[in-house]
Design a protein around this motif. Structure first.
Motif, PDB file in Angstrom:
ATOM      1  N   ILE A  40      49.275  53.730  53.408  1.00 16.80           N
ATOM      2  CA  ILE A  40      47.884  54.063  53.747  1.00 16.80           C
ATOM      3  C   ILE A  40      47.014  53.247  52.794  1.00 16.80           C
ATOM      4  CG2 ILE A  40      46.141  55.878  53.853  1.00 16.80           C
ATOM      5  CD1 ILE A  40      48.426  57.915  54.219  1.00 16.80           C
ATOM      6  N   TYR A  41      46.060  52.519  53.372  1.00 17.52           N
ATOM      7  CA  TYR A  41      45.213  51.639  52.550  1.00 17.52           C
ATOM      8  C   TYR A  41      43.771  52.114  52.520  1.00 17.52           C
ATOM      9  CZ  TYR A  41      48.886  48.098  52.763  1.00 17.52           C
ATOM     10  OH  TYR A  41      50.061  47.426  52.631  1.00 17.52           O
ATOM     11  N   PHE A  42      43.086  51.778  51.439  1.00 18.60           N
ATOM     12  CA  PHE A  42      41.633  51.923  51.376  1.00 18.60           C
ATOM     13  C   PHE A  42      41.048  50.598  51.874  1.00 18.60           C
ATOM     14  CE2 PHE A  42      37.441  51.631  49.681  1.00 18.60           C
ATOM     15  CZ  PHE A  42      36.966  52.936  49.684  1.00 18.60           C
ATOM     16  N   ASP A  43      40.093  50.682  52.799  1.00 15.91           N
ATOM     17  CA  ASP A  43      39.448  49.481  53.340  1.00 15.91           C
ATOM     18  C   ASP A  43      38.244  49.134  52.451  1.00 15.91           C
ATOM     19  OD1 ASP A  43      37.955  47.618  54.734  1.00 15.91           O
ATOM     20  OD2 ASP A  43      38.220  48.588  56.691  1.00 15.91           O
ATOM     21  N   ILE A  44      38.396  48.070  51.671  1.00 15.48           N
ATOM     22  CA  ILE A  44      37.344  47.764  50.670  1.00 15.48           C
ATOM     23  C   ILE A  44      35.994  47.415  51.305  1.00 15.48           C
ATOM     24  CG2 ILE A  44      38.937  47.041  48.835  1.00 15.48           C
ATOM     25  CD1 ILE A  44      37.913  44.112  49.547  1.00 15.48           C
ATOM     26  N   THR A  45      36.012  46.995  52.569  1.00 17.96           N
ATOM     27  CA  THR A  45      34.714  46.633  53.193  1.00 17.96           C
ATOM     28  C   THR A  45      33.899  47.882  53.542  1.00 17.96           C
ATOM     29  OG1 THR A  45      35.683  46.579  55.406  1.00 17.96           O
ATOM     30  CG2 THR A  45      35.651  44.496  54.185  1.00 17.96           C
ATOM     31  N   LYS A  46      34.551  49.045  53.492  1.00 20.88           N
ATOM     32  CA  LYS A  46      33.835  50.297  53.812  1.00 20.88           C
ATOM     33  C   LYS A  46      33.171  50.908  52.570  1.00 20.88           C
ATOM     34  CE  LYS A  46      35.152  50.652  58.184  1.00 20.88           C
ATOM     35  NZ  LYS A  46      36.424  51.163  58.646  1.00 20.88           N
ATOM     36  N   ALA A  47      33.570  50.461  51.412  1.00 21.21           N
ATOM     37  CA  ALA A  47      32.989  51.020  50.177  1.00 21.21           C
ATOM     38  C   ALA A  47      31.528  50.595  50.070  1.00 21.21           C
ATOM     39  CB  ALA A  47      33.766  50.535  48.967  1.00 21.21           C
ATOM     40  N   LYS A  48      30.720  51.433  49.420  1.00 21.05           N
ATOM     41  CA  LYS A  48      29.279  51.186  49.356  1.00 21.05           C
ATOM     42  C   LYS A  48      28.961  49.892  48.618  1.00 21.05           C
ATOM     43  CE  LYS A  48      25.506  54.481  49.018  1.00 21.05           C
ATOM     44  NZ  LYS A  48      25.119  55.658  48.230  1.00 21.05           N
ATOM     45  N   ASN A  49      29.546  49.737  47.462  1.00 22.45           N
ATOM     46  CA  ASN A  49      29.219  48.558  46.657  1.00 22.45           C
ATOM     47  C   ASN A  49      30.462  48.160  45.879  1.00 22.45           C
ATOM     48  OD1 ASN A  49      27.923  46.545  45.354  1.00 22.45           O
ATOM     49  ND2 ASN A  49      26.323  47.836  44.437  1.00 22.45           N
ATOM     50  N   TYR A  50      31.465  47.647  46.600  1.00 21.09           N
ATOM     51  CA  TYR A  50      32.798  47.479  46.025  1.00 21.09           C
ATOM     52  C   TYR A  50      32.823  46.615  44.765  1.00 21.09           C
ATOM     53  CZ  TYR A  50      37.796  46.713  45.600  1.00 21.09           C
ATOM     54  OH  TYR A  50      39.064  46.668  45.110  1.00 21.09           O
ATOM     55  N   THR A  51      31.979  45.608  44.715  1.00 25.29           N
ATOM     56  CA  THR A  51      32.065  44.672  43.588  1.00 25.29           C
ATOM     57  C   THR A  51      31.075  44.986  42.450  1.00 25.29           C
ATOM     58  OG1 THR A  51      30.585  43.223  44.779  1.00 25.29           O
ATOM     59  CG2 THR A  51      32.934  42.757  44.996  1.00 25.29           C
ATOM     60  N   GLU A  52      30.482  46.182  42.509  1.00 23.30           N
ATOM     61  CA  GLU A  52      29.442  46.521  41.527  1.00 23.30           C
ATOM     62  C   GLU A  52      29.936  46.404  40.072  1.00 23.30           C
ATOM     63  OE1 GLU A  52      28.052  50.538  41.736  1.00 23.30           O
ATOM     64  OE2 GLU A  52      26.130  50.045  40.773  1.00 23.30           O
ATOM     65  N   LEU A  53      31.141  46.878  39.800  1.00 21.20           N
ATOM     66  CA  LEU A  53      31.637  46.865  38.420  1.00 21.20           C
ATOM     67  C   LEU A  53      32.074  45.469  37.980  1.00 21.20           C
ATOM     68  CD1 LEU A  53      32.329  48.871  36.040  1.00 21.20           C
ATOM     69  CD2 LEU A  53      34.679  48.817  36.878  1.00 21.20           C
ATOM     70  N   SER A  54      32.715  44.755  38.898  1.00 21.99           N
ATOM     71  CA  SER A  54      33.344  43.492  38.503  1.00 21.99           C
ATOM     72  C   SER A  54      32.435  42.279  38.684  1.00 21.99           C
ATOM     73  CB  SER A  54      34.598  43.267  39.340  1.00 21.99           C
ATOM     74  OG  SER A  54      34.228  43.080  40.694  1.00 21.99           O
ATOM     75  N   GLY A  55      31.448  42.401  39.574  1.00 22.07           N
ATOM     76  CA  GLY A  55      30.606  41.245  39.868  1.00 22.07           C
ATOM     77  C   GLY A  55      31.331  40.169  40.658  1.00 22.07           C
ATOM     78  N   GLN A  56      32.462  40.520  41.282  1.00 21.29           N
ATOM     79  CA  GLN A  56      33.197  39.531  42.079  1.00 21.29           C
ATOM     80  C   GLN A  56      32.479  39.284  43.414  1.00 21.29           C
ATOM     81  OE1 GLN A  56      36.625  42.109  41.846  1.00 21.29           O
ATOM     82  NE2 GLN A  56      37.917  40.364  41.375  1.00 21.29           N
ATOM     83  N   ASN A  57      32.962  38.272  44.126  1.00 27.17           N
ATOM     84  CA  ASN A  57      32.402  37.981  45.432  1.00 27.17           C
ATOM     85  C   ASN A  57      33.254  38.682  46.498  1.00 27.17           C
ATOM     86  OD1 ASN A  57      31.532  36.886  47.794  1.00 27.17           O
ATOM     87  ND2 ASN A  57      31.793  34.737  47.182  1.00 27.17           N
ATOM     88  N   LEU A  58      32.614  39.569  47.254  1.00 25.41           N
ATOM     89  CA  LEU A  58      33.356  40.374  48.235  1.00 25.41           C
ATOM     90  C   LEU A  58      34.102  39.495  49.236  1.00 25.41           C
ATOM     91  CD1 LEU A  58      34.014  43.270  49.133  1.00 25.41           C
ATOM     92  CD2 LEU A  58      32.065  43.157  50.670  1.00 25.41           C
ATOM     93  N   GLU A  59      33.452  38.389  49.657  1.00 23.93           N
ATOM     94  CA  GLU A  59      34.098  37.516  50.668  1.00 23.93           C
ATOM     95  C   GLU A  59      35.460  37.019  50.178  1.00 23.93           C
ATOM     96  OE1 GLU A  59      33.571  36.949  53.887  1.00 23.93           O
ATOM     97  OE2 GLU A  59      32.143  38.552  53.480  1.00 23.93           O
ATOM     98  N   ASP A  60      35.547  36.686  48.875  1.00 25.69           N
ATOM     99  CA  ASP A  60      36.823  36.195  48.335  1.00 25.69           C
ATOM    100  C   ASP A  60      37.904  37.259  48.416  1.00 25.69           C
ATOM    101  OD1 ASP A  60      35.454  33.958  47.675  1.00 25.69           O
ATOM    102  OD2 ASP A  60      35.229  34.467  45.541  1.00 25.69           O
TER     103      ASP A  60
END
Ligand code: AMP
Ligand code: ZN
Length: 467
Positions: free
Chosen positions: A152-172
């Motif tokens: 069972i996976y968590f879909d990261i595109t559904k999270a509100k602001n997935y890259t908020e902590l890391s500052g990464q680029n979501l597309e990558d």
């Protein structure tokens, strides 16, 4: 005076305001316990301990929760696919529960030697499978998670602001499904992470599995901390801490799960400690460049000399370990104990002036090295000996260096536990004495004294004391 903390979330020093005035909820990501923890892991635990002690010194009541990851299928280095517990069981001929209790015991002995305080609450992941399943169920119900044949996976595109902590680029992070821990064709985005592994595929032989509404299996690593933190500290907590490698994955995923499941902010202040390295590389099990507390003791060092060494670097700075640095640190620590032994045993008043300075250092993002430096300023000051002692012992509530036990400086030392080079000097001197080479013997005595020791020749042989 206000406490300012460098919050990884927002990347700036922020004024610390706990949710409940005067009380701090603090979650520390503890170790995986399928093997022995090295002094790098212990530096992390030390950093959390000194922050917890600082908060208490500054007047907060701290509810400090730390976990043990005793579902041993991964490391913080990220290789989730390899079943570490299976490997450990094969290698050691013990059951998973025997392995984890063995390494928990070793870890707790080591933390004790370093004067790391036990947490207010310590929790084992395997005791929290039900709350983990509850959270996975909520994430499935709310549409944040999906099921494949393997997990069972968590879909990261559904999270509100997935890259908020890391500052990464979501597309990558989206591109290239199927990468990561298990090569799974059903995975939607490369950085989707596992909430629940099924006892299938590479995990067909997993040794620790539990039943669930979705099939037999075991939890993903990240859900462990989210569930345990919620159980003990509630849906929003003040401080969450761990090593910096947790920023882009473990902690980012904890935020995504907890905030999606609870609909609330998960953590107000994220704190991350830098690593301990050896010869410039991060000390880690996978690289094999590790040193254990046992090695430190076997070489004749006082484990608190290691704590003294750790105290000289800020938690957000890298620290490089060398035996030479530890030797200097032991010298410095023993010198400090020696100075304290000259202050007598009477306690005077804690100096308000120095106490305020000490708090000022701690209030500035827990400036421990600067706080430690004040100990030496107190020693040099014109306070009375009694007031110096009272002030320094008050600081020791944060430093944890057992400075009140300075009478150990006068007890006889066990020669075989002292550093090897030092034992060599003693042997050479004994040889010179047996040859009645008094000049050489005195020369060697001077060298021994230069290293901070005193030797006494008795009928029972040479005895060694701290200077
Ligand atoms: P592990 O047992 O590898 O999951 O690590 C447990 C904890 O130790 C984590 O919080 C890591 O951040 C921390 N840790 C691991 N290696 C180091 C290191 N070289 N320096 C400081 N902390 C470390
Ligand atoms: Zn964690």
């Amino acid at each position: 005076m206000v406490l300012k903390i460098n919050n990884t979330l927002g990347r700036e020093k922020q004024e610390f305001k706990p949710i409940k005035s005067g009380v701090v909820s603090f979650y520390y990501c503890g170790p995986t316990v399928y093997s022995q923890q090295h002094i790098g892991n212990l530096r992390g635990a030390f950093c959390a301990d000194s922050i917890r002690r600082s908060l208490e010194y500054l007047g907060f009541a701290v509810n400090f929760v730390s976990n043990y990851t005793d579902v041993g299928h991964l490391t913080s280095d990220g290789d989730e696919g390899e079943d570490k517990m299976e490997k450990g069981v094969k290698k050691e001929g013990l059951s998973p529960a025997e392995i984890t209790s063995k390494y928990i015991k070793l870890y707790e002995q080591d933390t004790l030697k370093l004067n790391i305080l036990p947490p207010t609450t310590r929790c084992l992941a395997t005791d929290y499978i039900e709350p983990m399943k509850e959270m996975v169920g909520t994430l499935l119900e709310k549409g944040f998670a999906y099921t494949t044949d393997l997990a069972i996976y968590f879909d990261i595109t559904k999270a509100k602001n997935y890259t908020e902590l890391s500052g990464q680029n979501l597309e990558d992070l989206r591109i290239g499904a199927g990468a990561g821990e298990v090569s799974d064709k059903g995975k939607k985005n490369s950085s989707d992470f596992v909430l629940w592994f099924f006892k299938k595929g590479v995990h067909e032989n997993a040794l620790q599995t539990w039943d669930s509404p979705w099939g037999f299996g075991f939890p993903g690593w990240h859900i462990e901390c989210s569930a345990m933190a919620k159980k003990h500290l509630g849906e929003t907590i003040d401080i969450h801490m761990g090593g910096i490698e947790h920023i882009p994955t473990h902690h980012t995923n904890e935020i995504a799960q907890s905030e999606s499941a609870n609909g609330k902010k998960y953590v107000k202040y994220w704190l991350h400690n830098e690593h301990l390295s050896l010869a410039g590389e991060k000390m880690s099990k996978s690289l094999g460049n590790v040193v254990y507390v046992d090695d430190v003791v076997k070489k004749g060092f006082n484990p608190l000399a290691l704590r003294f060494l750790f105290s000289q670097a800020h938690y957000r700075s890298k620290q490089n370990f060398t035996w030479e640095a530890l030797k200097d640190s032991q010298r410095g620590y023993e010198g400090l104990l020696n100075s304290l032994s000259h202050l007598g045993k009477e306690l005077g008043q804690v100096s308000e002036d120095f106490k305020n300075k000490f708090k000022e250092k701690l209030n500035d993002d827990f400036g421990l090295p600067q706080a430690l430096a004040l100990v030496f300023e107190v020693l040099k000051s014109d306070l009375s000996n009694e007031d110096k002692l009272a002030t320094i012992l008050d600081f020791d509530k944060v430093l944890g260096l057992d400075l009140g036990k300075n009478d150990q400086s006068n007890s006889e030392l066990v020669v075989s536990e002292l550093p090897e080079e030092f034992q060599e000097l003693i042997k050479k001197r004994e040889l010179a004495r047996s040859e009645e080479n008094w000049y050489r013997s005195d020369e060697l005595r001077d060298q021994i004294q230069e290293q901070g020791y005193i030797i006494k020749d008795t009928q029972d042989g040479t005895k060694v004391f701290r200077k």
